[in-house]
Design a protein around this motif. Sequence first.
Motif, PDB file in Angstrom:
ATOM      1  N   PRO A 106       0.736  -1.205   0.311  1.00 25.53           N
ATOM      2  CA  PRO A 106      -0.182   0.073  -0.093  1.00 25.53           C
ATOM      3  C   PRO A 106       1.181   1.398   0.268  1.00 25.53           C
ATOM      4  O   PRO A 106       2.138   1.334   0.376  1.00 25.53           O
ATOM      5  N   ASP A 107       0.050   2.034  -0.289  1.00 23.43           N
ATOM      6  CA  ASP A 107       0.793   3.562  -0.546  1.00 23.43           C
ATOM      7  C   ASP A 107       0.084   3.871   0.346  1.00 23.43           C
ATOM      8  O   ASP A 107      -1.115   4.711   0.127  1.00 23.43           O
ATOM      9  N   HIS A 108       1.262   4.664   1.141  1.00 24.89           N
ATOM     10  CA  HIS A 108       0.079   5.653   2.513  1.00 24.89           C
ATOM     11  C   HIS A 108      -0.292   6.787   2.230  1.00 24.89           C
ATOM     12  O   HIS A 108      -1.370   7.569   2.167  1.00 24.89           O
ATOM     13  N   GLU A 109       0.510   7.619   1.907  1.00 23.97           N
ATOM     14  CA  GLU A 109       0.212   8.694   1.315  1.00 23.97           C
ATOM     15  C   GLU A 109      -0.670   9.113   0.209  1.00 23.97           C
ATOM     16  O   GLU A 109      -1.615   9.221   0.380  1.00 23.97           O
ATOM     17  N   ARG A 110      -1.151   8.140  -1.165  1.00 22.57           N
ATOM     18  CA  ARG A 110      -1.702   8.364  -2.093  1.00 22.57           C
ATOM     19  C   ARG A 110      -3.038   7.236  -1.953  1.00 22.57           C
ATOM     20  O   ARG A 110      -3.652   8.008  -2.145  1.00 22.57           O
ATOM     21  N   GLY A 111      -2.601   6.238  -0.995  1.00 22.46           N
ATOM     22  CA  GLY A 111      -3.986   5.426  -0.460  1.00 22.46           C
ATOM     23  C   GLY A 111      -4.889   5.146  -1.917  1.00 22.46           C
ATOM     24  O   GLY A 111      -5.528   4.554  -1.889  1.00 22.46           O
ATOM     25  N   CYS A 112      -3.148   4.106  -2.101  1.00 29.57           N
ATOM     26  CA  CYS A 112      -3.469   3.512  -3.478  1.00 29.57           C
ATOM     27  C   CYS A 112      -2.329   2.268  -2.775  1.00 29.57           C
ATOM     28  O   CYS A 112      -2.145   2.214  -2.140  1.00 29.57           O
ATOM     29  N   TYR A 113      -2.178   1.482  -4.778  1.00 26.94           N
ATOM     30  CA  TYR A 113      -1.247   0.159  -3.920  1.00 26.94           C
ATOM     31  C   TYR A 113      -0.124   0.577  -4.751  1.00 26.94           C
ATOM     32  O   TYR A 113      -0.530   2.281  -5.501  1.00 26.94           O
ATOM     33  N   VAL A 134      -2.957   3.245  -9.325  1.00 26.24           N
ATOM     34  CA  VAL A 134      -4.573   3.560  -8.242  1.00 26.24           C
ATOM     35  C   VAL A 134      -5.550   2.609  -8.827  1.00 26.24           C
ATOM     36  O   VAL A 134      -6.441   2.552  -8.574  1.00 26.24           O
ATOM     37  N   VAL A 165      -0.724  -7.032   2.475  1.00 26.49           N
ATOM     38  CA  VAL A 165      -0.783  -6.033   2.370  1.00 26.49           C
ATOM     39  C   VAL A 165       1.224  -5.937   2.260  1.00 26.49           C
ATOM     40  O   VAL A 165       0.832  -4.283   2.402  1.00 26.49           O
ATOM     41  N   ARG A 166       1.480  -6.898   1.827  1.00 26.08           N
ATOM     42  CA  ARG A 166       2.384  -6.454   1.291  1.00 26.08           C
ATOM     43  C   ARG A 166       3.207  -7.989   0.693  1.00 26.08           C
ATOM     44  O   ARG A 166       2.929  -9.216   1.063  1.00 26.08           O
TER      45      ARG A 166
END
Lengths: 377, 295
Positions: A106-113, A134, A165-166
Amino acid sequence: MKLIEAEAKKILQLAKIAIPRSILISFKEVNFVDHCKSMQFPVLLKPQLIQGGRGKKGWIRLCESVDDVRDQITDLRQMIGDIPCAGFLFEEAVPHEKEYLVGMEPDHERGCYRATFSLDGGIAVSNVKTWPIVIKEDVTSIAVSQSIRNLFANLYDMMRSADVVRAEINPLAVLLDGSCVALDAKIELDDAATFRHPEWQMLTHLSQTGKRPSERETAYACLLERVGHRGTLGRYVEMDGDIAMVLSGGGASLVAIDALISAGGCPANYVEMSGNPDPDTVREASKIVFSKPGIKTVWIAGSFANFTDIQATVNAVLQAISDIGLRVPVVIRRDGPNAEAARADATAWGERHGIAVRFDCADVDLDESARAVVACI
Amino acid sequence: MNLKLFPSDTSVLIQGMTGKEGQRMAQWLIGSGVRVVAGVTPGKGGQEVGGRPIFNTVAEARETISNIYVSCVVVPPSRVLEAVMSALEAGITIVNILTEQVPVYDVIRMREKARECGAIILGPSSVGYLQFPRFRIGYLGGEHPFDQLKEGSLAVLSTSGGMTNEIIMALARHGMGIRFAMALGGDRIIGYTLEDAILFAESEPSVKAVALFMEPGRAILSRLLDGSFVFQKPTVLFLAGAVLDRLPRGIPYGHAGTILNEDDRSVSEVRKGLREKGIRCASTMSEFLELCRNI
């Protein structure tokens, strides 16, 4: 939850990602020779544990024959010792051209993968590039070959359908014909999604720290599984010290333990319970914390609670002290709903049991309370 | 969508208001003067909580009562996705999720939807938002926060709900006031991020300085270290968790998002790096309050 390689690869296979032919045998299996017979040599022998860096440690062995397997297993069993290990994966070696690293998280800032890729797969990975994903079509913009782009598309579907999640495939082998095979993989599942994956019960539950868990860590993990209450009953990790702690608040637990260490105290454990936890569960969990031998003081500490019932929570911890029959000073620093009633109960409990109890509210900060704990020793 | 300060008479909806936590939240919010206008619990339409009507759906509540654009979600983890999606589809633009342990994929889906709708999701695991003179959502500040806190020009932003309260109460005891406080949630992935919240605080003229609390593992820390994110207003940062340097890596402590991976910098290195960048970085509560006082 982090998976062992063998189970991570099963998930990749379900996501249409190719893996080498392999067999998993248990750590203590004696008759592994029979299992090897169906394999085409050379095979790789890979211990199934959570710890990373197996390659660097020399724990992955290439075996040319059954005799070789026998020797290598004996050697590896000794090296691994009591580190939790689910067994050995026997895997046919795959001749290949190149090794890459591919992953998704997950990309924490963008809220996507986010897709990750490096041309330098293997042990010393460098130059990792990332691309936000996205929507699935975004994989077409990743600057890699078509077969790896297809693999990213499969990974993207897998993240969503399997609550991963990873995911990291390293190395990813690219064969002469351009096709890809996942030679090693790390997958972490989202504990919060356990409620919709009954099939996860079948997975191997190894200690996530890569160390052999203590008796109490095991008991605590069992309690967590039984009460299914992870949001408010956090992790228990045993430490070397003599100050038993029951901490509340995800952030405050770190502030408190930092304060204790700065004050010169030695924590016996890390544990965190918050979000208005069920008092019976707090009592059970606290009993495990207090059962560690050599406890000299108890510290019950947390942030100024927004909505946790302080009286119910503190009383549950004190009951656990009585249950265990521990007779050491108790320092409490809690505030929030029903804090004054909690103070009255705690004072009465101390008098009844002849145990010194100090109860402070938020006008005494965590730093000062930590110093009071250290002064008790 | 950018957040703006809330008018004090903003109407608030509570999804899950018939539950134990929902009822208490309604009582506390109403008790501190917040205009809670309705609740939503599927299948319980027609009931009342605290004298407020319960509707079966958010859409029904919005059709019946005008001007509802803020909703607090207090439902079990497995129902959060459905509750948030229905709120966004019905036109709610600010959703606060108290619930902890919401799956990452559900949060990603909610964020996709929120992007489409131009909405903001505060949380999950967010204990709420509180703003002077008298507006709040969630539980932030406990039952009677406005009696205990002091109004001022500081914005308090934190990934930890308990520490948000600890900080605002400590500031008040030391004579420092706040304009607003926001608990963003400590999960791996959240709706409204620390970066978003800092930009909001920096854009608000009545905020003179920003006080931040966070744990190791937050994405913004590497951005602060490499200079790709720079504070525009005087800011104090409390980075807790030096203890993580002594504990096994790769697993979360306290919050799902508090993880140091094998190759991450240690907490003491990060603190040192931040200070070298000229950032006011505190390691303890006493240091933090001292920095706030001198800002």
